[in-house]
Design a protein around this motif. Structure first.
Motif, PDB file in Angstrom:
ATOM      1  N   VAL A 248      11.390  12.975  36.914  1.00 42.89           N
ATOM      2  CA  VAL A 248      10.232  12.871  36.022  1.00 42.89           C
ATOM      3  C   VAL A 248       9.828  14.255  35.539  1.00 42.89           C
ATOM      4  N   PRO A 249       9.626  14.456  34.221  1.00 41.08           N
ATOM      5  CA  PRO A 249       9.231  15.779  33.717  1.00 41.08           C
ATOM      6  C   PRO A 249       7.964  16.271  34.402  1.00 41.08           C
ATOM      7  N   SER A 250       7.967  17.560  34.768  1.00 42.65           N
ATOM      8  CA  SER A 250       6.833  18.142  35.484  1.00 42.65           C
ATOM      9  C   SER A 250       5.816  18.772  34.556  1.00 42.65           C
ATOM     10  N   GLY A 251       6.145  18.908  33.265  1.00 45.48           N
ATOM     11  CA  GLY A 251       5.258  19.613  32.341  1.00 45.48           C
ATOM     12  C   GLY A 251       5.621  21.076  32.196  1.00 45.48           C
ATOM     13  N   ASP A 252       6.546  21.563  33.040  1.00 47.78           N
ATOM     14  CA  ASP A 252       7.027  22.949  32.963  1.00 47.78           C
ATOM     15  C   ASP A 252       8.504  22.902  32.563  1.00 47.78           C
ATOM     16  N   PRO A 253       8.844  23.194  31.295  1.00 52.46           N
ATOM     17  CA  PRO A 253      10.244  23.080  30.860  1.00 52.46           C
ATOM     18  C   PRO A 253      11.207  23.923  31.699  1.00 52.46           C
ATOM     19  N   ALA A 254      10.793  25.137  32.089  1.00 53.83           N
ATOM     20  CA  ALA A 254      11.685  25.991  32.873  1.00 53.83           C
ATOM     21  C   ALA A 254      12.003  25.332  34.214  1.00 53.83           C
ATOM     22  N   ARG A 255      11.002  24.752  34.851  1.00 55.02           N
ATOM     23  CA  ARG A 255      11.232  24.067  36.128  1.00 55.02           C
ATOM     24  C   ARG A 255      12.105  22.826  35.935  1.00 55.02           C
ATOM     25  N   ASP A 256      11.873  22.088  34.849  1.00 52.45           N
ATOM     26  CA  ASP A 256      12.701  20.905  34.583  1.00 52.45           C
ATOM     27  C   ASP A 256      14.161  21.295  34.400  1.00 52.45           C
ATOM     28  N   LEU A 257      14.405  22.437  33.709  1.00 52.82           N
ATOM     29  CA  LEU A 257      15.789  22.889  33.526  1.00 52.82           C
ATOM     30  C   LEU A 257      16.419  23.241  34.867  1.00 52.82           C
ATOM     31  N   ASP A 258      15.672  23.927  35.749  1.00 58.29           N
ATOM     32  CA  ASP A 258      16.206  24.268  37.066  1.00 58.29           C
ATOM     33  C   ASP A 258      16.570  23.010  37.853  1.00 58.29           C
ATOM     34  N   ARG A 259      15.742  21.978  37.749  1.00 56.30           N
ATOM     35  CA  ARG A 259      16.041  20.738  38.475  1.00 56.30           C
ATOM     36  C   ARG A 259      17.289  20.055  37.929  1.00 56.30           C
ATOM     37  N   LEU A 260      17.486  20.092  36.600  1.00 53.24           N
ATOM     38  CA  LEU A 260      18.698  19.513  36.015  1.00 53.24           C
ATOM     39  C   LEU A 260      19.938  20.271  36.471  1.00 53.24           C
ATOM     40  N   LEU A 261      19.837  21.611  36.481  1.00 56.86           N
ATOM     41  CA  LEU A 261      20.981  22.417  36.925  1.00 56.86           C
ATOM     42  C   LEU A 261      21.304  22.143  38.398  1.00 56.86           C
ATOM     43  N   ASP A 262      20.258  21.975  39.228  1.00 57.82           N
ATOM     44  CA  ASP A 262      20.497  21.648  40.632  1.00 57.82           C
ATOM     45  C   ASP A 262      21.195  20.293  40.766  1.00 57.82           C
ATOM     46  N   ARG A 263      20.755  19.312  39.996  1.00 56.13           N
ATOM     47  CA  ARG A 263      21.375  17.995  40.064  1.00 56.13           C
ATOM     48  C   ARG A 263      22.856  18.069  39.631  1.00 56.13           C
ATOM     49  N   PHE A 264      23.122  18.819  38.546  1.00 57.30           N
ATOM     50  CA  PHE A 264      24.487  18.962  38.056  1.00 57.30           C
ATOM     51  C   PHE A 264      25.376  19.601  39.131  1.00 57.30           C
ATOM     52  N   ARG A 265      24.869  20.679  39.739  1.00 52.81           N
ATOM     53  CA  ARG A 265      25.644  21.358  40.774  1.00 52.81           C
ATOM     54  C   ARG A 265      25.942  20.438  41.948  1.00 52.81           C
ATOM     55  N   ASP A 266      24.905  19.660  42.400  1.00 49.71           N
ATOM     56  CA  ASP A 266      25.105  18.782  43.552  1.00 49.71           C
ATOM     57  C   ASP A 266      26.129  17.696  43.267  1.00 49.71           C
ATOM     58  N   GLU A 267      26.099  17.129  42.044  1.00 42.76           N
ATOM     59  CA  GLU A 267      27.045  16.058  41.727  1.00 42.76           C
ATOM     60  C   GLU A 267      28.480  16.584  41.658  1.00 42.76           C
ATOM     61  N   VAL A 268      28.645  17.805  41.110  1.00 39.99           N
ATOM     62  CA  VAL A 268      29.989  18.393  41.055  1.00 39.99           C
ATOM     63  C   VAL A 268      30.507  18.657  42.461  1.00 39.99           C
ATOM     64  N   ARG A 269      29.636  19.207  43.323  1.00 36.01           N
ATOM     65  CA  ARG A 269      30.064  19.483  44.695  1.00 36.01           C
ATOM     66  C   ARG A 269      30.406  18.198  45.449  1.00 36.01           C
ATOM     67  N   ASP A 270      29.595  17.149  45.250  1.00 32.25           N
ATOM     68  CA  ASP A 270      29.893  15.879  45.917  1.00 32.25           C
ATOM     69  C   ASP A 270      31.234  15.317  45.472  1.00 32.25           C
ATOM     70  N   ALA A 271      31.508  15.393  44.149  1.00 29.22           N
ATOM     71  CA  ALA A 271      32.776  14.882  43.638  1.00 29.22           C
ATOM     72  C   ALA A 271      33.953  15.673  44.218  1.00 29.22           C
ATOM     73  N   ALA A 272      33.782  17.003  44.291  1.00 27.60           N
ATOM     74  CA  ALA A 272      34.856  17.838  44.842  1.00 27.60           C
ATOM     75  C   ALA A 272      35.075  17.536  46.319  1.00 27.60           C
ATOM     76  N   ARG A 273      34.002  17.312  47.051  1.00 25.86           N
ATOM     77  CA  ARG A 273      34.137  17.012  48.475  1.00 25.86           C
ATOM     78  C   ARG A 273      34.809  15.661  48.704  1.00 25.86           C
ATOM     79  N   ASP A 274      34.436  14.678  47.879  1.00 28.23           N
ATOM     80  CA  ASP A 274      34.960  13.330  48.074  1.00 28.23           C
ATOM     81  C   ASP A 274      36.410  13.176  47.623  1.00 28.23           C
TER      82      ASP A 274
END
Length: 304
Positions: A248-274
């Motif tokens: 859910v958007p927090s109202g802070d675009p910079a924070r929202d971008l950081d959360r998207l980048l974290d999600r992207f990184r976690d999904e790539v790492r999970d795929a590589a691990r699996d």
């Protein structure tokens, strides 16, 4: 008695204690009493309902050991604790102030009791018109000396606790600031590396980043690499629209971008691990990430 915790702050401090280690309710009460150097101890009726509420909200969980519930913080609880790190630092300062105020009340009580004792003894001596014998006077002096010593010890402990809380709060603020700086530097470093790899490899946006960015050609790792069909592009766009929709958007675009980048990184790492990591897949992923970084950089620079 002055308020020890402002509204909602005890909830935050309970999360901090459970983040340190799993604990049962009685241990939480004892730790709070130790943090306040014995000047304050919450009742079971204060602590246990709040632990139950945190458990209902999914911020803590518990396991039964020896007939007692041992509470542990969950990932959701750690996330809230991280989001409120600045508030936690302020809470440490509030605790210091509360300890100081409680110690001041004890000091005033001791002084008042000593004064009352002196007045009572003087009144008794005047009423009887006799001198207090040496033994009684010695007893009075010992009681007063004990009262002064107790007050001094309480004042010393309150001062030590105040200094410790202030140092911990300052350290927490400094660590939070350093963590933010390190994260910003790491993002800038990775972006620079990806742009450099893009310039060297000339790769295109692949399957690894296509769903995230909502388009582009897939690398596929086989025949047909570098090609794209209309249905595949439509599917990628749909996937991009649905991806990370739970954030859910927090109202802070910079924070929202950081959360998207974290999600992207976690999904790539999970795929590589699996599915495993090979040199060929790393090379392909490098080209895809380079193209993704270039496309995102162009987006933020406002270029077509």
């Amino acid at each position: 008695m002055p308020p020890v915790f402002a509204h909602g702050r005890l909830r935050l401090y309970l999360l901090k204690l459970l983040d340190e280690a799993p604990r049962h309710g009685y241990e939480v009460i004892r730790l709070l009493e130790e943090r306040f150097q014995g000047l304050y101890a919450p009742s079971a009726g204060t602590v246990y309902p709040r632990l139950a509420k945190l458990e209902a909200e999914g911020l803590v969980t518990y396991a039964t050991e020896g007939g007692r519930k041992v509470y542990s913080i969950t990932e959701a609880g750690r996330a809230e604790l991280a989001d409120r790190s600045g508030e936690l630092a302020d809470l440490e300062l509030e605790i210091r102030d509360s300890v100081t105020e409680l110690a001041a009340e004890i000091r005033d009580d001791v002084r008042g009791a000593a004064g009352d004792l002196r007045r009572e003894m003087r009144a008794a001596a005047s009423a009887s018109a006799t001198r207090v014998d040496d033994e009684s006077w010695q007893t009075i002096k010992e009681e007063m000396s004990k009262a002064r010593a107790e007050w001094k010890e309480q004042a010393r402990r309150a001062k030590d606790e105040s200094r410790r809380a202030r140092e911990e709060a300052q350290a927490a603020r400094r660590q939070a600031k350093e963590a933010q700086e390190r994260a910003r530097e790491e993002v800038q470093r990775i972006a620079g590396q990806l742009q450099e790899q893009l310039a060297k490899s000339g790769g295109v946006l692949g399957n690894l980043a296509g769903a995230w960015l909502g388009g582009g050609s897939g690398s596929g790792g086989g025949a047909g690499a570098g090609t794209s069909t209309a249905p595949a592009g439509a599917a990628a766009t749909t996937a991009a629209a649905d991806w990370a929709e739970d954030l859910v958007p927090s109202g802070d675009p910079a924070r929202d971008l950081d959360r998207l980048l974290d999600r992207f990184r976690d999904e790539v790492r999970d795929a590589a691990r699996d599915h495993g990591v090979t040199p060929a897949r790393v090379a392909e992923a490098r080209a895809d990430l380079a193209a993704a970084a270039a496309r995102l950089s162009a987006t933020f620079r406002g270029k077509a």
